[in-house]
Design an enzyme around this catalytic site. Sequence first.
Site, PDB file in Angstrom:
ATOM      1  N   CYS A 112       0.670  -1.332   0.351  1.00  0.00           N
ATOM      2  CA  CYS A 112       0.067   0.208  -0.135  1.00  0.00           C
ATOM      3  C   CYS A 112       1.015   1.076   0.065  1.00  0.00           C
ATOM      4  CB  CYS A 112      -0.614  -0.218   1.225  1.00  0.00           C
ATOM      5  SG  CYS A 112      -1.534   1.360   1.362  1.00  0.00           S
ATOM      6  N   ASN A 146       8.620  -0.507 -10.412  1.00  0.00           N
ATOM      7  CA  ASN A 146       8.561  -0.820 -11.686  1.00  0.00           C
ATOM      8  C   ASN A 146       7.061  -0.981 -11.584  1.00  0.00           C
ATOM      9  OD1 ASN A 146       9.725  -2.805 -13.992  1.00  0.00           O
ATOM     10  ND2 ASN A 146       7.348  -3.594 -13.111  1.00  0.00           N
ATOM     11  N   GLU A 147       6.682  -0.803 -12.452  1.00  0.00           N
ATOM     12  CA  GLU A 147       5.219   0.150 -13.111  1.00  0.00           C
ATOM     13  C   GLU A 147       4.308   0.567 -12.061  1.00  0.00           C
ATOM     14  OE1 GLU A 147       3.925  -3.507 -15.511  1.00  0.00           O
ATOM     15  OE2 GLU A 147       5.340  -2.812 -17.138  1.00  0.00           O
ATOM     16  N   GLU A 325      10.197  -1.340 -21.654  1.00  0.00           N
ATOM     17  CA  GLU A 325      10.754  -2.576 -22.282  1.00  0.00           C
ATOM     18  C   GLU A 325       9.801  -3.111 -22.982  1.00  0.00           C
ATOM     19  OE1 GLU A 325       8.764  -4.873 -18.446  1.00  0.00           O
ATOM     20  OE2 GLU A 325       9.885  -3.893 -17.809  1.00  0.00           O
ATOM     21  N   TRP A 333       0.617 -13.144 -20.685  1.00  0.00           N
ATOM     22  CA  TRP A 333      -0.137 -12.444 -20.406  1.00  0.00           C
ATOM     23  C   TRP A 333      -1.379 -12.076 -20.692  1.00  0.00           C
ATOM     24  CZ3 TRP A 333      -1.068  -7.406 -21.054  1.00  0.00           C
ATOM     25  CH2 TRP A 333       0.178  -6.848 -21.833  1.00  0.00           C
ATOM     26  N   GLU A 373       6.372 -16.454 -15.730  1.00  0.00           N
ATOM     27  CA  GLU A 373       6.470 -15.605 -16.928  1.00  0.00           C
ATOM     28  C   GLU A 373       7.584 -16.871 -17.643  1.00  0.00           C
ATOM     29  OE1 GLU A 373       8.153 -11.837 -16.541  1.00  0.00           O
ATOM     30  OE2 GLU A 373       5.674 -11.044 -15.762  1.00  0.00           O
ATOM     31  N   GLN A 374       7.502 -18.162 -17.824  1.00  0.00           N
ATOM     32  CA  GLN A 374       8.203 -18.820 -18.187  1.00  0.00           C
ATOM     33  C   GLN A 374       7.059 -18.928 -20.270  1.00  0.00           C
ATOM     34  OE1 GLN A 374       6.135 -23.330 -16.699  1.00  0.00           O
ATOM     35  NE2 GLN A 374       7.123 -22.286 -15.311  1.00  0.00           N
ATOM     36  N   MET A 375       6.706 -18.744 -20.556  1.00  0.00           N
ATOM     37  CA  MET A 375       5.789 -18.700 -21.414  1.00  0.00           C
ATOM     38  C   MET A 375       5.707 -16.981 -22.133  1.00  0.00           C
ATOM     39  SD  MET A 375       4.476 -21.302 -21.945  1.00  0.00           S
ATOM     40  CE  MET A 375       3.000 -21.198 -23.195  1.00  0.00           C
ATOM     41  N   HIS A 376       7.062 -16.314 -21.349  1.00  0.00           N
ATOM     42  CA  HIS A 376       6.978 -15.020 -22.140  1.00  0.00           C
ATOM     43  C   HIS A 376       8.252 -15.049 -23.203  1.00  0.00           C
ATOM     44  CE1 HIS A 376       7.917 -11.063 -22.915  1.00  0.00           C
ATOM     45  NE2 HIS A 376       6.704 -10.555 -21.657  1.00  0.00           N
TER      46      HIS A 376
HETATM   47  C1  GAL Z   1       5.763  -5.880 -17.183  1.00  0.00           C
HETATM   48  C2  GAL Z   1       6.516  -6.084 -16.350  1.00  0.00           C
HETATM   49  C3  GAL Z   1       8.021  -6.943 -16.674  1.00  0.00           C
HETATM   50  C4  GAL Z   1       6.953  -8.137 -16.997  1.00  0.00           C
HETATM   51  C5  GAL Z   1       6.894  -7.463 -18.170  1.00  0.00           C
HETATM   52  C6  GAL Z   1       6.204  -8.927 -18.905  1.00  0.00           C
HETATM   53  O1  GAL Z   1       4.575  -5.203 -17.468  1.00  0.00           O
HETATM   54  O2  GAL Z   1       7.381  -4.818 -16.185  1.00  0.00           O
HETATM   55  O3  GAL Z   1       8.589  -6.862 -14.897  1.00  0.00           O
HETATM   56  O4  GAL Z   1       6.633  -8.687 -16.394  1.00  0.00           O
HETATM   57  O5  GAL Z   1       5.613  -6.971 -18.144  1.00  0.00           O
HETATM   58  O6  GAL Z   1       5.157  -8.568 -20.040  1.00  0.00           O
END
Ligand code: GAL
Length: 646
Positions: A112, A146-147, A325, A333, A373-376
């Site tokens: 929070c 991050n984000e 990125e 996702w 995120e193994q499918m990324h």
């Molecule tokens: C972004 C994030 C990264 C990673 C990525 C995957 O939103 O900053 O850490 O999760 O997505 O697409």
Amino acid sequence: MTARRRTLGVCYYPEHWPEEQWPEDARRMAEAGLTWVRIGEFAWGRIEPEPGRLDWGWLDRAIQTLGREGLKVVLGTPTATPPKWVLDRHADMLAMDAEGRPRKFGSRRHYCFSHEGYLGECRRIVTEIARRYGRNPHVAAWQTDNEYGCHDTVLSYSDAARRAFRDWLRARFPAEGGNGGDIGALNLAWGNVFWSMDYADFNDIDLPNRTVTEPNPAHSLAFRAFSSDQVVRFNRAQVEIIRAHSDAPIAHNYMGRVTEFDHFKLGADLDIASWDSYPLGFLEDRVGASAEDQRHFARQGDPDFQAFHHDLYRAVGRGRWWVMEQQPGPVNWAPYNPAPLPGMVRLWTWEAFAHGAEAVCYFRWRQAPFAQEQMHAGLLRPDSAEAPGLAEARAVAGELAEAPEVSQARAPVALIFDYAADWAWTVQPHGRGLSYFDLLFAHYRALRRAGLSVDILPPEGRDFSGYRAIFAPGMMHMPEALKEALASCGAEVVIGPRSAARDEHFSIPVPLPPAFPGLDVTVLRVESLRPDMPIAVQGGGAVTGYREELETSCKAILQLEDGQAVAVQSGRIAYVGGWGDDVMLDRLVAEIAARAGLETLSLPRGLRVRDSGHERFWFNHNPHPLESPVGTIPAAGVIRQRKGTT
Ligand code: GAL
């Protein structure tokens, strides 16, 4: 304006890989033509495995290994992923959802923004990191957290937020003499006489969740403004610490279509804006594209969505911005995760440069064989062989060697984006699905279909001189100073629908809106419309979703079939009393551009143009070749013209 070399980079997680692999990774990154490597943003658990036990050795060596290859490090602060022991120390640091349920440990962003204990932990770890690496010659930039806001994490209905909200309100409604707040002033401004909602004390005020029916919109809007300020405060705490130890520029990586905090306010504390661009991931949920467009652009992404954010974040960064990125292949996702069409990784990269980016970094170096995120995809497969994205990154690196520096030029047209207006529409959409973001994006698309390059501007603090046309639709609260500045700036100005429709505490102002200088328009009545009840515009197009009844002596430039004016003009100011469909917006843009003396194109689906200082870029986002004024452009093709040449 600025003149910097265009550069490429990559996101890397040394802690995910055996140390023996790092030198080879670094060598291959440099060989591919990359300049930047972002590291560290999720590594708190490895930097501080137990409270107070700091393990710097691995991070020292990782930075050294990258630096030896001439790579520059962007070092992230790891505050998006507090390890379990931080939570054990501060059991109430979790953000609470609107139902009052705490978020859980086991992924990320589980904090929070209002929790003082967690903020203290962040200050401590950021101080340690900034002290250790602030003067490291290889650390050439920073990223905070991050984000912010990703995964719906800005609004928190925790006890910490409730306490901080009350203090925030006291400061917003100060008592005379500055002692505490003036609760009477708040009751009056919010209209709390309605439904006997008056408060006797600031400590009576709760957060606007779990009410029986909707809370007072003034209450909800204030809570959103407060929540935004909490993000700004959290970020500022980190920035102040980093600046005390380092001269390197500081960035944050924003996300696509996250509007719950005011990026302009947060960005004012930073040197560079950056964002994370996932064109295929965004297509369905964030773009809101039609099913047909989702199919057509499934492997290319929406032709305007990335560009919109490039322009938005260029404004947030006051000219300095990056893609931190960039999607390099399929992600994990989205509802569906196709692979990009060959050529698109290159196109997306060039598109960012066309909009003035200094750097584009790919996410990520190597695909992880484990965890969420193994499918990324990465630039490398899990077995370290090259994935298809790497060849395209390498190709761009080669092209960059010949390409001129980043060159920005003021666009002829500006679009004002106001985060507070987005909150106001969210609090009171007045019709299902009506959103400020969608309204702005619809205008942006229409401007791009006409081949116009666009600057997005914040509602405050920008110089309007030099723009030929400025669009500011949907800005529900327009401070008087902004109205005056627009009325006198000399550009063709377009406002409405819903512009200046509320005062700053969400009441309908009297005299009735828009009460704009030099414009005889009064909005007498508003209605929202079912999607299946469009109202046709004479000569083509329709008003959909939202319509206003105008009383006006101004000249009509667009009329509904029932004879009522929907767009009117007086001098250089136009008011639009409805949400136009694409055809109506194209007609509006054509009319305003003609008055402003701007040349327009009529671009076919998927073809887009962008002018930078020295160049004109043509992008074919279609999965097939396309005839264009500069010849045939292959599928996913880019044509770069030096200005003044063909
Ligand atoms: C972004 C994030 C990264 C990673 C990525 C995957 O939103 O900053 O850490 O999760 O997505 O697409």
